[in-house]
Design a protein around this motif. Structure first.
Motif, PDB file in Angstrom:
ATOM      1  N   VAL A 122       0.851  -1.191   0.000  1.00 35.46           N
ATOM      2  CA  VAL A 122       0.000   0.000   0.000  1.00 35.46           C
ATOM      3  C   VAL A 122       0.883   1.236   0.000  1.00 35.46           C
ATOM      4  O   VAL A 122       1.775   1.381   0.827  1.00 35.46           O
ATOM      5  N   GLU A 123       0.607   2.128  -0.947  1.00 29.74           N
ATOM      6  CA  GLU A 123       1.354   3.372  -1.032  1.00 29.74           C
ATOM      7  C   GLU A 123       0.653   4.469  -0.227  1.00 29.74           C
ATOM      8  O   GLU A 123       1.273   5.138   0.582  1.00 29.74           O
ATOM      9  N   THR A 124      -0.652   4.655  -0.464  1.00 29.56           N
ATOM     10  CA  THR A 124      -1.435   5.644   0.282  1.00 29.56           C
ATOM     11  C   THR A 124      -2.857   5.142   0.470  1.00 29.56           C
ATOM     12  O   THR A 124      -3.320   4.263  -0.252  1.00 29.56           O
ATOM     13  N   ILE A 125      -3.540   5.760   1.436  1.00 28.37           N
ATOM     14  CA  ILE A 125      -4.956   5.481   1.668  1.00 28.37           C
ATOM     15  C   ILE A 125      -5.686   6.811   1.685  1.00 28.37           C
ATOM     16  O   ILE A 125      -5.339   7.704   2.449  1.00 28.37           O
ATOM     17  N   ASN A 126      -6.694   6.938   0.839  1.00 28.60           N
ATOM     18  CA  ASN A 126      -7.546   8.124   0.805  1.00 28.60           C
ATOM     19  C   ASN A 126      -8.799   7.796   1.606  1.00 28.60           C
ATOM     20  O   ASN A 126      -9.681   7.081   1.127  1.00 28.60           O
ATOM     21  N   THR A 127      -8.876   8.317   2.827  1.00 28.45           N
ATOM     22  CA  THR A 127      -9.994   7.970   3.717  1.00 28.45           C
ATOM     23  C   THR A 127     -11.297   8.625   3.299  1.00 28.45           C
ATOM     24  O   THR A 127     -12.358   8.090   3.596  1.00 28.45           O
ATOM     25  N   LYS A 128     -11.246   9.753   2.619  1.00 22.74           N
ATOM     26  CA  LYS A 128     -12.484  10.417   2.181  1.00 22.74           C
ATOM     27  C   LYS A 128     -13.159   9.656   1.054  1.00 22.74           C
ATOM     28  O   LYS A 128     -14.374   9.532   1.022  1.00 22.74           O
TER      29      LYS A 128
ATOM     30  N   TYR B 292      -5.650   0.894  -7.918  1.00 17.40           N
ATOM     31  CA  TYR B 292      -6.511   1.418  -6.857  1.00 17.40           C
ATOM     32  C   TYR B 292      -7.552   0.377  -6.495  1.00 17.40           C
ATOM     33  O   TYR B 292      -7.967  -0.420  -7.330  1.00 17.40           O
ATOM     34  N   LEU B 293      -7.990   0.404  -5.233  1.00 12.57           N
ATOM     35  CA  LEU B 293      -9.029  -0.496  -4.763  1.00 12.57           C
ATOM     36  C   LEU B 293      -9.896   0.257  -3.764  1.00 12.57           C
ATOM     37  O   LEU B 293      -9.380   0.913  -2.855  1.00 12.57           O
ATOM     38  N   LYS B 294     -11.200   0.163  -3.943  1.00 13.61           N
ATOM     39  CA  LYS B 294     -12.125   0.760  -2.989  1.00 13.61           C
ATOM     40  C   LYS B 294     -12.307  -0.239  -1.848  1.00 13.61           C
ATOM     41  O   LYS B 294     -12.487  -1.423  -2.078  1.00 13.61           O
ATOM     42  N   TYR B 295     -12.227   0.264  -0.608  1.00 10.24           N
ATOM     43  CA  TYR B 295     -12.356  -0.641   0.536  1.00 10.24           C
ATOM     44  C   TYR B 295     -13.662  -0.405   1.277  1.00 10.24           C
ATOM     45  O   TYR B 295     -14.306   0.638   1.152  1.00 10.24           O
ATOM     46  N   SER B 296     -14.045  -1.381   2.058  1.00  4.99           N
ATOM     47  CA  SER B 296     -15.307  -1.384   2.781  1.00  4.99           C
ATOM     48  C   SER B 296     -15.311  -0.367   3.920  1.00  4.99           C
ATOM     49  O   SER B 296     -14.327  -0.215   4.638  1.00  4.99           O
ATOM     50  N   ARG B 297     -16.416   0.301   4.088  1.00  2.75           N
ATOM     51  CA  ARG B 297     -16.565   1.271   5.179  1.00  2.75           C
ATOM     52  C   ARG B 297     -16.408   0.585   6.539  1.00  2.75           C
ATOM     53  O   ARG B 297     -15.822   1.143   7.454  1.00  2.75           O
ATOM     54  N   SER B 298     -16.882  -0.634   6.655  1.00  2.00           N
ATOM     55  CA  SER B 298     -16.802  -1.348   7.932  1.00  2.00           C
ATOM     56  C   SER B 298     -15.368  -1.734   8.300  1.00  2.00           C
ATOM     57  O   SER B 298     -15.074  -2.013   9.454  1.00  2.00           O
ATOM     58  N   ARG B 299     -14.465  -1.738   7.331  1.00  2.00           N
ATOM     59  CA  ARG B 299     -13.070  -2.117   7.574  1.00  2.00           C
ATOM     60  C   ARG B 299     -12.162  -0.892   7.728  1.00  2.00           C
ATOM     61  O   ARG B 299     -10.959  -1.031   7.941  1.00  2.00           O
ATOM     62  N   SER B 300     -12.720   0.307   7.632  1.00  2.00           N
ATOM     63  CA  SER B 300     -11.938   1.551   7.640  1.00  2.00           C
ATOM     64  C   SER B 300     -11.055   1.711   8.863  1.00  2.00           C
ATOM     65  O   SER B 300      -9.855   1.971   8.739  1.00  2.00           O
ATOM     66  N   LYS B 301     -11.637   1.581  10.025  1.00  2.00           N
ATOM     67  CA  LYS B 301     -10.886   1.834  11.255  1.00  2.00           C
ATOM     68  C   LYS B 301      -9.719   0.859  11.408  1.00  2.00           C
ATOM     69  O   LYS B 301      -8.590   1.265  11.676  1.00  2.00           O
ATOM     70  N   GLU B 302      -9.991  -0.423  11.231  1.00  2.00           N
ATOM     71  CA  GLU B 302      -8.937  -1.433  11.369  1.00  2.00           C
ATOM     72  C   GLU B 302      -7.858  -1.253  10.303  1.00  2.00           C
ATOM     73  O   GLU B 302      -6.664  -1.350  10.594  1.00  2.00           O
ATOM     74  N   LEU B 303      -8.267  -0.959   9.078  1.00  2.00           N
ATOM     75  CA  LEU B 303      -7.311  -0.740   8.000  1.00  2.00           C
ATOM     76  C   LEU B 303      -6.397   0.437   8.314  1.00  2.00           C
ATOM     77  O   LEU B 303      -5.181   0.340   8.188  1.00  2.00           O
TER      78      LEU B 303
END
Length: 85
Positions: A49-55, A66-77
């Motif tokens: 992983v190079e960067t994570i765009n939380t917005k 790029y990969l869109k990730y699940s909202r439920s996994r945001s905090k742990e990620l």
């Protein structure tokens, strides 16, 4: 690593290319703690992983994918990503 439209087939993307193999997400997740389940159908290697765009909930990898990730996994990620740096 993500699921394909075919049952029990997974697609893996590496820095050198991509391929498919037989398996399922749950088994890979249980047997290889290196991978993090970013959504219901994809596992990621946090070392790539190079960067994570939380917005936008987007993960950018070192190979510019790029990969869109699940909202439920945001905090742990976010916690795992910060601790791996």
């Amino acid at each position: 690593m993500s699921t394909t439209k075919f049952p029990h087939k997974l697609k893996i993307v590496t820095s050198n290319g991509q391929g498919e193999f037989s398996g399922d997400i749950k088994t890979i997740e249980q047997n290889y703690p290196l991978f993090f389940k970013a959504s219901q159908s994809s596992l990621i290697n946090l070392q790539n992983v190079e960067t994570i765009n939380t917005k936008k909930r987007l993960i950018k990898f070192s190979n510019n994918d790029y990969l869109k990730y699940s909202r439920s996994r945001s905090k742990e990620l976010n916690n795992l990503y910060k601790s791996s740096q």
